[in-house]
Each structure stands twice: as structure tokens, then as C-alpha cells.
Design a protein around this motif. Structure first.
Motif, PDB file in Angstrom:
ATOM      1  N   VAL A   5      38.218  63.598  71.671  1.00 11.52           N
ATOM      2  CA  VAL A   5      38.726  64.968  71.794  1.00 11.52           C
ATOM      3  C   VAL A   5      40.244  64.966  71.795  1.00 11.52           C
ATOM      4  O   VAL A   5      40.893  65.815  71.168  1.00 11.52           O
ATOM      5  CB  VAL A   5      38.191  65.638  73.079  1.00 11.52           C
ATOM      6  N   GLU A   6      40.830  63.968  72.478  1.00  9.24           N
ATOM      7  CA  GLU A   6      42.294  63.892  72.545  1.00  9.24           C
ATOM      8  C   GLU A   6      42.894  63.655  71.161  1.00  9.24           C
ATOM      9  O   GLU A   6      43.898  64.268  70.788  1.00  9.24           O
ATOM     10  CB  GLU A   6      42.724  62.772  73.494  1.00  9.24           C
ATOM     11  N   VAL A   7      42.281  62.766  70.361  1.00  9.67           N
ATOM     12  CA  VAL A   7      42.765  62.498  69.001  1.00  9.67           C
ATOM     13  C   VAL A   7      42.682  63.767  68.160  1.00  9.67           C
ATOM     14  O   VAL A   7      43.601  64.095  67.400  1.00  9.67           O
ATOM     15  CB  VAL A   7      41.965  61.346  68.346  1.00  9.67           C
ATOM     16  N   ILE A   8      41.564  64.484  68.287  1.00  9.82           N
ATOM     17  CA  ILE A   8      41.399  65.728  67.523  1.00  9.82           C
ATOM     18  C   ILE A   8      42.474  66.742  67.914  1.00  9.82           C
ATOM     19  O   ILE A   8      43.115  67.342  67.045  1.00  9.82           O
ATOM     20  CB  ILE A   8      39.992  66.319  67.757  1.00  9.82           C
ATOM     21  N   MET A   9      42.689  66.906  69.204  1.00  4.47           N
ATOM     22  CA  MET A   9      43.683  67.864  69.681  1.00  4.47           C
ATOM     23  C   MET A   9      45.087  67.476  69.239  1.00  4.47           C
ATOM     24  O   MET A   9      45.872  68.309  68.778  1.00  4.47           O
ATOM     25  CB  MET A   9      43.616  67.968  71.211  1.00  4.47           C
ATOM     26  N   ARG A  10      45.418  66.171  69.354  1.00  2.00           N
ATOM     27  CA  ARG A  10      46.748  65.705  68.964  1.00  2.00           C
ATOM     28  C   ARG A  10      46.959  65.856  67.462  1.00  2.00           C
ATOM     29  O   ARG A  10      48.057  66.183  67.002  1.00  2.00           O
ATOM     30  CB  ARG A  10      46.930  64.246  69.397  1.00  2.00           C
ATOM     31  N   SER A  11      45.905  65.623  66.689  1.00  2.00           N
ATOM     32  CA  SER A  11      46.006  65.773  65.233  1.00  2.00           C
ATOM     33  C   SER A  11      46.276  67.224  64.852  1.00  2.00           C
ATOM     34  O   SER A  11      47.086  67.508  63.972  1.00  2.00           O
ATOM     35  CB  SER A  11      44.729  65.280  64.552  1.00  2.00           C
ATOM     36  N   ILE A  12      45.582  68.138  65.512  1.00  2.00           N
ATOM     37  CA  ILE A  12      45.793  69.566  65.253  1.00  2.00           C
ATOM     38  C   ILE A  12      47.217  69.966  65.616  1.00  2.00           C
ATOM     39  O   ILE A  12      47.891  70.688  64.872  1.00  2.00           O
ATOM     40  CB  ILE A  12      44.766  70.415  66.034  1.00  2.00           C
ATOM     41  N   ILE A  13      47.689  69.469  66.771  1.00  2.00           N
ATOM     42  CA  ILE A  13      49.066  69.760  67.191  1.00  2.00           C
ATOM     43  C   ILE A  13      50.060  69.188  66.186  1.00  2.00           C
ATOM     44  O   ILE A  13      51.040  69.842  65.809  1.00  2.00           O
ATOM     45  CB  ILE A  13      49.337  69.175  68.597  1.00  2.00           C
ATOM     46  N   ALA A  14      49.820  67.953  65.701  1.00  2.00           N
ATOM     47  CA  ALA A  14      50.715  67.305  64.744  1.00  2.00           C
ATOM     48  C   ALA A  14      50.773  68.084  63.440  1.00  2.00           C
ATOM     49  O   ALA A  14      51.852  68.341  62.898  1.00  2.00           O
ATOM     50  CB  ALA A  14      50.247  65.870  64.484  1.00  2.00           C
ATOM     51  N   ASN A  50      52.718  59.492  64.883  1.00  2.00           N
ATOM     52  CA  ASN A  50      52.682  59.005  66.260  1.00  2.00           C
ATOM     53  C   ASN A  50      52.115  60.054  67.204  1.00  2.00           C
ATOM     54  O   ASN A  50      51.401  59.735  68.158  1.00  2.00           O
ATOM     55  CB  ASN A  50      54.083  58.606  66.725  1.00  2.00           C
ATOM     56  N   LEU A  51      52.444  61.315  66.909  1.00  2.00           N
ATOM     57  CA  LEU A  51      51.912  62.405  67.730  1.00  2.00           C
ATOM     58  C   LEU A  51      50.392  62.440  67.657  1.00  2.00           C
ATOM     59  O   LEU A  51      49.711  62.744  68.637  1.00  2.00           O
ATOM     60  CB  LEU A  51      52.508  63.741  67.263  1.00  2.00           C
ATOM     61  N   ALA A  52      49.855  62.084  66.498  1.00  3.62           N
ATOM     62  CA  ALA A  52      48.399  62.130  66.311  1.00  3.62           C
ATOM     63  C   ALA A  52      47.695  60.892  66.865  1.00  3.62           C
ATOM     64  O   ALA A  52      46.609  60.998  67.436  1.00  3.62           O
ATOM     65  CB  ALA A  52      48.077  62.294  64.824  1.00  3.62           C
ATOM     66  N   PHE A  53      48.315  59.703  66.729  1.00  4.22           N
ATOM     67  CA  PHE A  53      47.578  58.464  67.002  1.00  4.22           C
ATOM     68  C   PHE A  53      48.122  57.593  68.133  1.00  4.22           C
ATOM     69  O   PHE A  53      47.398  56.740  68.635  1.00  4.22           O
ATOM     70  CB  PHE A  53      47.515  57.608  65.727  1.00  4.22           C
ATOM     71  N   ALA A  54      49.385  57.753  68.504  1.00  9.99           N
ATOM     72  CA  ALA A  54      49.949  56.868  69.537  1.00  9.99           C
ATOM     73  C   ALA A  54      49.472  57.319  70.918  1.00  9.99           C
ATOM     74  O   ALA A  54      50.162  58.047  71.636  1.00  9.99           O
ATOM     75  CB  ALA A  54      51.475  56.873  69.453  1.00  9.99           C
ATOM     76  N   MET A  55      48.291  56.862  71.287  1.00 10.43           N
ATOM     77  CA  MET A  55      47.653  57.322  72.522  1.00 10.43           C
ATOM     78  C   MET A  55      48.395  56.849  73.776  1.00 10.43           C
ATOM     79  O   MET A  55      48.303  57.462  74.829  1.00 10.43           O
ATOM     80  CB  MET A  55      46.208  56.805  72.576  1.00 10.43           C
ATOM     81  N   GLU A  56      49.150  55.734  73.646  1.00  9.06           N
ATOM     82  CA  GLU A  56      49.836  55.194  74.810  1.00  9.06           C
ATOM     83  C   GLU A  56      51.099  55.983  75.164  1.00  9.06           C
ATOM     84  O   GLU A  56      51.674  55.803  76.245  1.00  9.06           O
ATOM     85  CB  GLU A  56      50.195  53.714  74.584  1.00  9.06           C
ATOM     86  N   ILE A  57      51.547  56.843  74.231  1.00 10.46           N
ATOM     87  CA  ILE A  57      52.747  57.654  74.477  1.00 10.46           C
ATOM     88  C   ILE A  57      52.314  59.081  74.779  1.00 10.46           C
ATOM     89  O   ILE A  57      51.506  59.656  74.050  1.00 10.46           O
ATOM     90  CB  ILE A  57      53.691  57.645  73.265  1.00 10.46           C
ATOM     91  N   GLU A  58      52.878  59.652  75.808  1.00  7.73           N
ATOM     92  CA  GLU A  58      52.507  61.024  76.182  1.00  7.73           C
ATOM     93  C   GLU A  58      52.919  62.006  75.093  1.00  7.73           C
ATOM     94  O   GLU A  58      53.995  61.884  74.506  1.00  7.73           O
ATOM     95  CB  GLU A  58      53.169  61.414  77.508  1.00  7.73           C
ATOM     96  N   THR A  59      52.047  62.975  74.852  1.00  5.98           N
ATOM     97  CA  THR A  59      52.274  63.955  73.784  1.00  5.98           C
ATOM     98  C   THR A  59      53.598  64.677  73.950  1.00  5.98           C
ATOM     99  O   THR A  59      54.312  64.901  72.978  1.00  5.98           O
ATOM    100  CB  THR A  59      51.131  64.989  73.772  1.00  5.98           C
ATOM    101  N   ARG A  60      53.959  65.022  75.169  1.00  4.16           N
ATOM    102  CA  ARG A  60      55.171  65.811  75.386  1.00  4.16           C
ATOM    103  C   ARG A  60      56.425  65.071  74.943  1.00  4.16           C
ATOM    104  O   ARG A  60      57.361  65.678  74.413  1.00  4.16           O
ATOM    105  CB  ARG A  60      55.290  66.219  76.851  1.00  4.16           C
ATOM    106  N   TYR A  61      56.438  63.730  75.126  1.00  2.20           N
ATOM    107  CA  TYR A  61      57.613  62.963  74.729  1.00  2.20           C
ATOM    108  C   TYR A  61      57.773  62.946  73.203  1.00  2.20           C
ATOM    109  O   TYR A  61      58.871  63.097  72.675  1.00  2.20           O
ATOM    110  CB  TYR A  61      57.523  61.536  75.268  1.00  2.20           C
ATOM    111  N   ILE A  62      56.650  62.720  72.510  1.00  2.00           N
ATOM    112  CA  ILE A  62      56.701  62.712  71.046  1.00  2.00           C
ATOM    113  C   ILE A  62      57.079  64.088  70.526  1.00  2.00           C
ATOM    114  O   ILE A  62      57.853  64.225  69.574  1.00  2.00           O
ATOM    115  CB  ILE A  62      55.349  62.273  70.448  1.00  2.00           C
TER     116      ILE A  62
END
Length: 235
Positions: A5-14, A50-62
Motif C-alpha cells: 500500500v505504501e509503494v502504491i501511495m508513494r507512486s501516486i504521489i510521485a 526515490n519518492l516512489a521506491f526508496a522506502m528507507e527514506i521518509e516521504t516528506r524529506y524526498i
């Protein structure tokens, strides 16, 4: 949160972020690019990935990094618009490669621009001999601009004095069996005239797929039944 779910959400945001950035930065960034445009696109693409796939980095920083890059690109474009010096620094200057019919080898070497590539660029402009060229330069986006020698220029309608001072744009009148009344109104085309033209051709509006009033004031009509012996667009 579930990692899928997190990957899907981050991909949409990216994707959304990149789309918004492209709208802000304008068409220039997504068309044929200068070196600066290329850097901007590659950078944004990397940050977005990185926003979509770098799970170790918090979304807000990217996302903060992404926002900063968009701001810097926009600021650079704005400064370039206001300052000629900044524009040259960001985009560079065009480079002359042929002058008065002579190839400028030194300029070509500085760009690592080969004769083979020069000939390829000329052929794309329907020029098969360098002898036809009076002046040529490589633009900031890598495209070649060419001025032919006078004796190799094509004859134009203006040369023959058969050109029109005003060019009238074609007007779409019917599309998918529907009369485009707004187009008729804006271009002072009479609805009665259109019906009369259809009547002369024994047609109803519903039979017409597409009708166009050309720039030469001729009516082009395409109907649902094309009366072809072996049509290629059959179901």
C-alpha cells in the motif's frame, strides 16, 4: 502501513508531483531540451523515482528535495527571462558550423560534432550536399538551423506573385453527425447554407461523419458509408 500500500501511495504521489511540476515549468522542459532542461528533467526523474521506491527514506524529506529542485529550476528560468547574461549562462549560445559555405572545423571539434552527424542533420532537412548551405548553426537544443545559398532556395508562391495576403483557417462544421453551431456562428457560416449544401448531395446531417469548410471555401464531407469495395475499417 502495509509495504504494498505504501509503494502504491508513494507512486501516486510521485506521479502527481511530476505532473504538477511539468505544468509549472511549462512546455519547454518537456520539448526538445537544452543542457539545462536535460539536467532538470533527469534530476526530477531521479528524485521522483526515490519518492516512489526508496522506502528507507521518509516521504516528506524526498518531497522537500523535490520541491526545492522545482523552485530552483523555476527560479533559473525566471532569471534567464529577465537577464541576457543569465540566459547565456543557463542555455548557452548557438554555435556556427558553416559560414559562407565553409565548414568551421574548430567549432565542430569543440562540440565533438562530427561531419557524419552534420550530414545526417542536413539530410533531415532535405539537403544532401553541404555545397547547398550558406550558413548553418547548432541551436542550444541540439537542432541544426540552416540557410541555403540563394541559387538553391526553393521558389515560393510569393516569388511567383500567386500568394494570398490572408490565409483563412479551415472550419469544422459537422462532427459525428452533430452540427457545430458555435463554429458556424464564430465564422459567419449560415446554417441554411450548410443544409442546402447537404441537400445538393442528397445527405442528412446524421449521415455525415465529418464536414469541413476548407481555407479555399470548399466543403469537404466524409460520410459513414464510404462506398469502398474493400474497406479497411470494417469491424
Amino acid at each position: 502501513m502495509n509495504p504494498y500500500v505504501e509503494v502504491i501511495m508513494r507512486s501516486i504521489i510521485a506521479f502527481t508531483s511530476l505532473f504538477v511540476a511539468a505544468r509549472i515549468l511549462g512546455k519547454q522542459t518537456v520539448s526538445r531540451m537544452t543542457i539545462f532542461d536535460l539536467i532538470a528533467v533527469v534530476t526530477l526523474g531521479s528524485v521522483t523515482a526515490n519518492l516512489a521506491f526508496a522506502m528507507e527514506i521518509e516521504t516528506r524529506y524526498i518531497f522537500i528535495v523535490f520541491t526545492i529542485f522545482v523552485f530552483l529550476i523555476y527560479l533559473s528560468a525566471f532569471i534567464s527571462l529577465k537577464s541576457e547574461k543569465a540566459r547565456k549562462l543557463v542555455a548557452g549560445d548557438p554555435t556556427v558550423v558553416i559560414e559562407n559555405g565553409k565548414i568551421l572545423e574548430h567549432n565542430m571539434k569543440k562540440m565533438r560534432y562530427t561531419l557524419d552527424y552534420l550530414n545526417q542533420q542536413l539530410r533531415q532537412k532535405d539537403i544532401f550536399s553541404i555545397d547547398e548551405v550558406h550558413y548553418a548553426l547548432v541551436e542550444n537544443n541540439g537542432l541544426l538551423s540552416v540557410k541555403k545559398k540563394e541559387k538553391h532556395l526553393n521558389v515560393t508562391r510569393k516569388d511567383l506573385n500567386i500568394y494570398k495576403s490572408e490565409i483563412k483557417l479551415p472550419v469544422e462544421l459537422i462532427m459525428d453527425g452533430e452540427i457545430l453551431k458555435e463554429n458556424l456562428k464564430e465564422n459567419n457560416v449560415s446554417l441554411n447554407w450548410l443544409h442546402e449544401e447537404l441537400k445538393l448531395r442528397n445527405l442528412n446531417v446524421s449521415e455525415v461523419v465529418y464536414a469541413l469548410l476548407t481555407s479555399s471555401n470548399k466543403l469537404y464531407i466524409d460520410t459513414h458509408d464510404d462506398y469502398l469495395q474493400s474497406p479497411l475499417d470494417v469491424e
